[in-house]
Design an enzyme around this catalytic site. Sequence first.
Site, PDB file in Angstrom:
ATOM      1  N   ASP A  11     -26.787 -36.567  21.977  1.00 24.08           N
ATOM      2  CA  ASP A  11     -25.471 -36.101  22.422  1.00 24.08           C
ATOM      3  C   ASP A  11     -24.528 -37.294  22.437  1.00 24.08           C
ATOM      4  O   ASP A  11     -24.772 -38.270  23.157  1.00 24.08           O
ATOM      5  CB  ASP A  11     -25.653 -35.515  23.830  1.00 24.08           C
ATOM      6  CG  ASP A  11     -24.357 -35.019  24.438  1.00 24.08           C
ATOM      7  OD1 ASP A  11     -23.267 -35.369  23.944  1.00 24.08           O
ATOM      8  OD2 ASP A  11     -24.446 -34.289  25.431  1.00 24.08           O
ATOM      9  N   ILE A  12     -23.454 -37.219  21.681  1.00 28.49           N
ATOM     10  CA  ILE A  12     -22.558 -38.378  21.554  1.00 28.49           C
ATOM     11  C   ILE A  12     -21.910 -38.735  22.894  1.00 28.49           C
ATOM     12  O   ILE A  12     -21.571 -39.897  23.121  1.00 28.49           O
ATOM     13  CB  ILE A  12     -21.513 -38.153  20.436  1.00 28.49           C
ATOM     14  CG1 ILE A  12     -20.903 -39.486  19.987  1.00 28.49           C
ATOM     15  CG2 ILE A  12     -20.440 -37.138  20.857  1.00 28.49           C
ATOM     16  CD1 ILE A  12     -20.136 -39.425  18.690  1.00 28.49           C
ATOM     17  N   ASP A  35     -15.787 -31.862  20.682  1.00 27.24           N
ATOM     18  CA  ASP A  35     -14.513 -31.920  21.404  1.00 27.24           C
ATOM     19  C   ASP A  35     -14.674 -31.399  22.837  1.00 27.24           C
ATOM     20  O   ASP A  35     -14.280 -32.074  23.811  1.00 27.24           O
ATOM     21  CB  ASP A  35     -13.514 -31.055  20.623  1.00 27.24           C
ATOM     22  CG  ASP A  35     -12.070 -31.407  20.919  1.00 27.24           C
ATOM     23  OD1 ASP A  35     -11.829 -32.416  21.602  1.00 27.24           O
ATOM     24  OD2 ASP A  35     -11.194 -30.657  20.463  1.00 27.24           O
ATOM     25  N   SER A 123     -16.662 -32.419  10.901  1.00 24.63           N
ATOM     26  CA  SER A 123     -16.466 -31.215  10.074  1.00 24.63           C
ATOM     27  C   SER A 123     -17.723 -30.377   9.826  1.00 24.63           C
ATOM     28  O   SER A 123     -17.634 -29.344   9.155  1.00 24.63           O
ATOM     29  CB  SER A 123     -15.812 -31.525   8.709  1.00 24.63           C
ATOM     30  OG  SER A 123     -14.433 -31.815   8.862  1.00 24.63           O
ATOM     31  N   GLY A 125     -19.585 -28.748  12.010  1.00 26.58           N
ATOM     32  CA  GLY A 125     -19.835 -27.688  12.983  1.00 26.58           C
ATOM     33  C   GLY A 125     -19.001 -26.473  12.645  1.00 26.58           C
ATOM     34  O   GLY A 125     -19.182 -25.836  11.604  1.00 26.58           O
TER      35      GLY A 125
HETATM   36  P1  ADP Z   1     -15.924 -29.768  13.535  1.00 25.20           P
HETATM   37  O1  ADP Z   1     -14.912 -28.840  14.169  1.00 25.20           O
HETATM   38  O2  ADP Z   1     -15.313 -31.034  12.984  1.00 25.20           O
HETATM   39  O3  ADP Z   1     -16.836 -29.058  12.586  1.00 25.20           O
HETATM   40  P2  ADP Z   1     -17.886 -29.686  15.722  1.00 25.20           P
HETATM   41  O4  ADP Z   1     -17.734 -30.391  17.029  1.00 25.20           O
HETATM   42  O5  ADP Z   1     -17.872 -28.197  15.713  1.00 25.20           O
HETATM   43  O6  ADP Z   1     -16.776 -30.327  14.774  1.00 25.20           O
HETATM   44  O7  ADP Z   1     -19.246 -30.157  15.052  1.00 25.20           O
HETATM   45  C1  ADP Z   1     -19.448 -31.394  14.416  1.00 25.20           C
HETATM   46  C2  ADP Z   1     -20.919 -31.757  14.465  1.00 25.20           C
HETATM   47  O8  ADP Z   1     -21.237 -32.279  15.750  1.00 25.20           O
HETATM   48  C3  ADP Z   1     -21.891 -30.585  14.263  1.00 25.20           C
HETATM   49  O9  ADP Z   1     -22.931 -31.025  13.402  1.00 25.20           O
HETATM   50  C4  ADP Z   1     -22.405 -30.294  15.659  1.00 25.20           C
HETATM   51  O10 ADP Z   1     -23.744 -29.800  15.628  1.00 25.20           O
HETATM   52  C5  ADP Z   1     -22.393 -31.660  16.276  1.00 25.20           C
HETATM   53  N1  ADP Z   1     -22.274 -31.718  17.746  1.00 25.20           N
HETATM   54  C6  ADP Z   1     -21.879 -30.760  18.616  1.00 25.20           C
HETATM   55  N2  ADP Z   1     -21.890 -31.222  19.876  1.00 25.20           N
HETATM   56  C7  ADP Z   1     -22.300 -32.523  19.811  1.00 25.20           C
HETATM   57  C8  ADP Z   1     -22.517 -33.558  20.771  1.00 25.20           C
HETATM   58  N3  ADP Z   1     -22.335 -33.363  22.057  1.00 25.20           N
HETATM   59  N4  ADP Z   1     -22.946 -34.766  20.304  1.00 25.20           N
HETATM   60  C9  ADP Z   1     -23.126 -34.999  18.998  1.00 25.20           C
HETATM   61  N5  ADP Z   1     -22.936 -34.074  18.046  1.00 25.20           N
HETATM   62  C10 ADP Z   1     -22.526 -32.849  18.442  1.00 25.20           C
END
Ligand code: ADP
Length: 170
Positions: A11-12, A35, A123, A125
Amino acid sequence: MSATLTLVRGDITRQSADAIVNAANSSLLGGGGVDGAIHRRGGPAILEECRRLRASRYGGGLPTGRAVATTAGDLDARWVIHTVGPVFSREEDRSALLASCYRESLRVADGLGARTVAFPAVSTGVYGWPMEDAARIAVETVRGAETAVEEIRFVLFDEQAYAAFAARLR
Ligand code: ADP
């Protein structure tokens, strides 16, 4: 460039880094995925600064492919760098915009003096970019970037994403 590229599965919002990159949308006012997680864990200070950016430099929103920094609030970081990835399209090649997210985020990081920067897979997700292709663009772009950042860390949420990035780093 001489930045070290590292990979972490997780988790970032749990990362410790000078700058954590947010896969934002152009409103800068929050969303789902990375986000939502950043605003939840980072607290209201981030959204307050985003609102101020909307009221000043980015009245029309942050354009796709661009990046802007705010406080990191309660995250274990000094800054959040918000970047807006393109929505994936089969009709139109938007890879230059996805590459621009990584390049512009590093440019902003350099302006701040950040040494360590953590990126999500922008991008991939809600915006629908196929993971293998997104990993290729991300890794090629940061490898080719002129930057003083010392560590570029990709933080991948699941095994498939981790594997796609690991394959590109080898
Ligand atoms: P976008 O709208 O740019 O596609 P998203 O946030 O929906 O962005 O997803 C981008 C990537 O981050 C996806 O591969 C998703 O699985 C991943 N992701 C979602 N939550 C987290 C998190 N808390 N930490 C790291 N990666 C995440």
